[in-house]
Write an enzyme that holds these catalytic residues in place. Structure first.
Site, PDB file in Angstrom:
ATOM      1  N   PRO A  74       0.783  -1.246   0.000  1.00  0.00           N
ATOM      2  CA  PRO A  74       0.000   0.000   0.000  1.00  0.00           C
ATOM      3  C   PRO A  74       0.817   1.300   0.000  1.00  0.00           C
ATOM      4  O   PRO A  74       0.471   2.238  -0.714  1.00  0.00           O
ATOM      5  CB  PRO A  74      -0.864  -0.123   1.261  1.00  0.00           C
ATOM      6  N   LYS A 184       4.058  10.123 -10.083  1.00  0.00           N
ATOM      7  CA  LYS A 184       2.888   9.250  -9.847  1.00  0.00           C
ATOM      8  C   LYS A 184       1.864   9.956  -8.947  1.00  0.00           C
ATOM      9  O   LYS A 184       0.669   9.989  -9.229  1.00  0.00           O
ATOM     10  CB  LYS A 184       3.353   7.934  -9.211  1.00  0.00           C
ATOM     11  N   LYS A 253      -4.318   8.686   0.004  1.00  0.00           N
ATOM     12  CA  LYS A 253      -2.887   8.656   0.378  1.00  0.00           C
ATOM     13  C   LYS A 253      -2.046   9.339  -0.710  1.00  0.00           C
ATOM     14  O   LYS A 253      -1.184  10.163  -0.412  1.00  0.00           O
ATOM     15  CB  LYS A 253      -2.453   7.194   0.550  1.00  0.00           C
TER      16      LYS A 253
HETATM   17  P1  NAD Z   1      -4.066  -3.973  -2.353  1.00  0.00           P
HETATM   18  O1  NAD Z   1      -4.470  -3.465  -1.029  1.00  0.00           O
HETATM   19  O2  NAD Z   1      -5.039  -4.701  -3.199  1.00  0.00           O
HETATM   20  O3  NAD Z   1      -2.772  -4.923  -2.194  1.00  0.00           O
HETATM   21  C1  NAD Z   1      -1.717  -4.664  -1.307  1.00  0.00           C
HETATM   22  C2  NAD Z   1      -1.147  -6.010  -0.873  1.00  0.00           C
HETATM   23  O4  NAD Z   1      -0.035  -5.763  -0.007  1.00  0.00           O
HETATM   24  C3  NAD Z   1      -2.167  -6.857  -0.080  1.00  0.00           C
HETATM   25  O5  NAD Z   1      -2.237  -8.163  -0.613  1.00  0.00           O
HETATM   26  C4  NAD Z   1      -1.595  -6.843   1.344  1.00  0.00           C
HETATM   27  O6  NAD Z   1      -1.902  -8.010   2.076  1.00  0.00           O
HETATM   28  C5  NAD Z   1      -0.097  -6.693   1.065  1.00  0.00           C
HETATM   29  N1  NAD Z   1       0.646  -6.160   2.196  1.00  0.00           N
HETATM   30  C6  NAD Z   1       0.308  -5.124   3.005  1.00  0.00           C
HETATM   31  N2  NAD Z   1       1.246  -4.953   3.956  1.00  0.00           N
HETATM   32  C7  NAD Z   1       2.200  -5.887   3.739  1.00  0.00           C
HETATM   33  C8  NAD Z   1       3.419  -6.232   4.394  1.00  0.00           C
HETATM   34  N3  NAD Z   1       3.842  -5.561   5.472  1.00  0.00           N
HETATM   35  N4  NAD Z   1       4.129  -7.257   3.924  1.00  0.00           N
HETATM   36  C9  NAD Z   1       3.707  -7.960   2.842  1.00  0.00           C
HETATM   37  N5  NAD Z   1       2.565  -7.694   2.183  1.00  0.00           N
HETATM   38  C10 NAD Z   1       1.819  -6.666   2.625  1.00  0.00           C
HETATM   39  O7  NAD Z   1      -3.459  -2.697  -3.127  1.00  0.00           O
HETATM   40  P2  NAD Z   1      -3.290  -2.506  -4.713  1.00  0.00           P
HETATM   41  O8  NAD Z   1      -4.521  -1.872  -5.233  1.00  0.00           O
HETATM   42  O9  NAD Z   1      -2.757  -3.755  -5.303  1.00  0.00           O
HETATM   43  O10 NAD Z   1      -2.143  -1.378  -4.703  1.00  0.00           O
HETATM   44  C11 NAD Z   1      -0.784  -1.651  -4.424  1.00  0.00           C
HETATM   45  C12 NAD Z   1       0.021  -0.384  -4.685  1.00  0.00           C
HETATM   46  O11 NAD Z   1      -0.148   0.015  -6.049  1.00  0.00           O
HETATM   47  C13 NAD Z   1      -0.416   0.827  -3.842  1.00  0.00           C
HETATM   48  O12 NAD Z   1       0.702   1.604  -3.513  1.00  0.00           O
HETATM   49  C14 NAD Z   1      -1.348   1.590  -4.772  1.00  0.00           C
HETATM   50  O13 NAD Z   1      -1.439   2.973  -4.426  1.00  0.00           O
HETATM   51  C15 NAD Z   1      -0.696   1.336  -6.117  1.00  0.00           C
HETATM   52  N6  NAD Z   1      -1.566   1.385  -7.302  1.00  0.00           N
HETATM   53  C16 NAD Z   1      -2.784   0.787  -7.314  1.00  0.00           C
HETATM   54  C17 NAD Z   1      -3.578   0.834  -8.464  1.00  0.00           C
HETATM   55  C18 NAD Z   1      -4.963   0.183  -8.536  1.00  0.00           C
HETATM   56  O14 NAD Z   1      -5.678   0.440  -9.515  1.00  0.00           O
HETATM   57  N7  NAD Z   1      -5.368  -0.642  -7.595  1.00  0.00           N
HETATM   58  C19 NAD Z   1      -3.102   1.482  -9.605  1.00  0.00           C
HETATM   59  C20 NAD Z   1      -1.819   2.042  -9.577  1.00  0.00           C
HETATM   60  C21 NAD Z   1      -1.064   1.987  -8.419  1.00  0.00           C
END
Ligand code: NAD
Length: 308
Positions: A74, A184, A253
């Site tokens: 995250p 970003k 965030k």
């Molecule tokens: P998500 O919440 O679906 O996935 C995050 C994953 O990280 C989860 O599986 C969680 O269990 C894991 N996690 C959390 N803390 C952890 C730790 N300490 N150790 C190991 N694993 C841990 O989030 P997402 O939507 O996949 O987004 C991930 C990143 O990408 C974020 O920074 C987000 O801002 C960015 N992002 C997301 C999107 C989108 O469309 N969802 C697009 C671009 C960028």
């Protein structure tokens, strides 16, 4: 530095959420081997079976198994814990297991100042770091067509290019470590401001008596169109599916990061000062896990009418 990471190099991947899962599938498809970690161990084990990849509970063990590790978690604070270990738990991070010359690729949307600081600390231990956050959402994570914004030492980026190319089609080298994170966050500010402005415009049009579909059609044929009017309104908002796969907590965030960045570099952001608190309030009232397209519910609550 010519030791480019090419298949079947084993890549460590931490964070198997909405984005991480399809990204690991594309790495596998490109011929890379994987080693996995997620705080949700059941999820990690399920993905481990699917991708024929070992799952490591300890970051240091994962780092011993791979010369390059990707984080897709995250935020940057979590990346820091993952890399250096949790406070009071020495040797629980990647740094304790990495061999000198290893690379951390942070693909999460992290805050640029924290990324720079972490990069400096890793460099003291002989570990390289690049930031490579992405845009394009879950849909383009699945198709392997993400835009990737990359900051860091060009020689290290070059070594990592085949890995990044397995997940994205548009790779932008934007500057020093942290530069990817900066653009970003700013991209998401521009995107979120556009979504909110379009929602306000459509709610006002509806209250004036216009048909919202017709009003949207007009915006999309006119100068008011943006990515939200062209894609998100029809697909996720008017349909009431709210299924973009990007949560309001993660968007808020990113917006806080963008505003902090503007303050740090003394860049004027008068619109941001009004826009970001709206997203912060929405995160509180709707819950961090709500879809970011649910921001319209904040306006709908005030008017008592849905944007259908
Ligand atoms: P998500 O919440 O679906 O996935 C995050 C994953 O990280 C989860 O599986 C969680 O269990 C894991 N996690 C959390 N803390 C952890 C730790 N300490 N150790 C190991 N694993 C841990 O989030 P997402 O939507 O996949 O987004 C991930 C990143 O990408 C974020 O920074 C987000 O801002 C960015 N992002 C997301 C999107 C989108 O469309 N969802 C697009 C671009 C960028």
């Amino acid at each position: 530095m010519s030791d480019t990471f090419t298949p079947p190099e084993r890549i460590g991947f931490i964070g198997l959420g909405k984005m991480g899962t399809p990204m690991t599938r594309n790495l596998k498809k490109a011929g890379f081997q994987l080693a996995l970690n997620d705080v949700n161990l059941d999820l990690a084990r399920t993905m481990g079976k699917e991708l024929d990849a070992p799952v490591y509970e300890q970051m240091s063990d994962l780092a011993r198994a791979c010369k390059v590790v990707i984080t897709m978690v995250p935020d940057g604070k979590i990346v820091r814990d993952v890399a250096l270990g949790r406070e009071g738990v020495p040797d629980s991070g990647l740094a304790a297991g990495f061999a000198a010359g290893s690379v951390l690729i942070d693909m999460s949307s992290s805050a640029p100042v924290g990324t720079r600081k972490l990069g400096e600390e890793l460099a003291k231990r002989g570990i390289h770091m690049i930031d490579a956050p992405v845009s394009g959402g879950v849909r383009r994570a699945v198709s392997g067509q993400l835009a990737v914004m990359i900051g860091g030492d060009p020689k290290v980026i070059e070594r990592c290019r085949p890995i990044l190319a397995a997940m994205g089609t548009q790779l932008f080298e934007v500057g020093e470590l942290g530069a990817g994170d900066a653009i970003k966050a700013l991209n998401n500010y521009v995107s979120a401001a556009g979504l909110l402005a379009a929602a306000e415009g459509l709610v006002a049009a509806q209250r004036f008596g216009l048909d919202t579909h017709k009003a949207l059609e007009v915006l999309n044929a006119s100068t008011g169109k943006n990515n939200s009017t062209e894609n998100k309104f029809a697909q996720f908002i008017m349909s009431r599916s709210f299924g973009s796969g990007f949560s309001i907590g993660l968007m808020a965030k990113d917006l806080r990061t963008a505003l902090e960045l503007a303050e740090q570099v003394e860049a004027p952001m008068p619109l941001g000062r009004h826009c970001v608190p709206v997203w912060n309030e929405a995160e509180k009232s709707l819950g961090a896990n709500a879809d970011h397209t649910e921001i319209v519910r904040v306006l709908e609550k005030l008017t008592g009418k849905e944007l259908r």
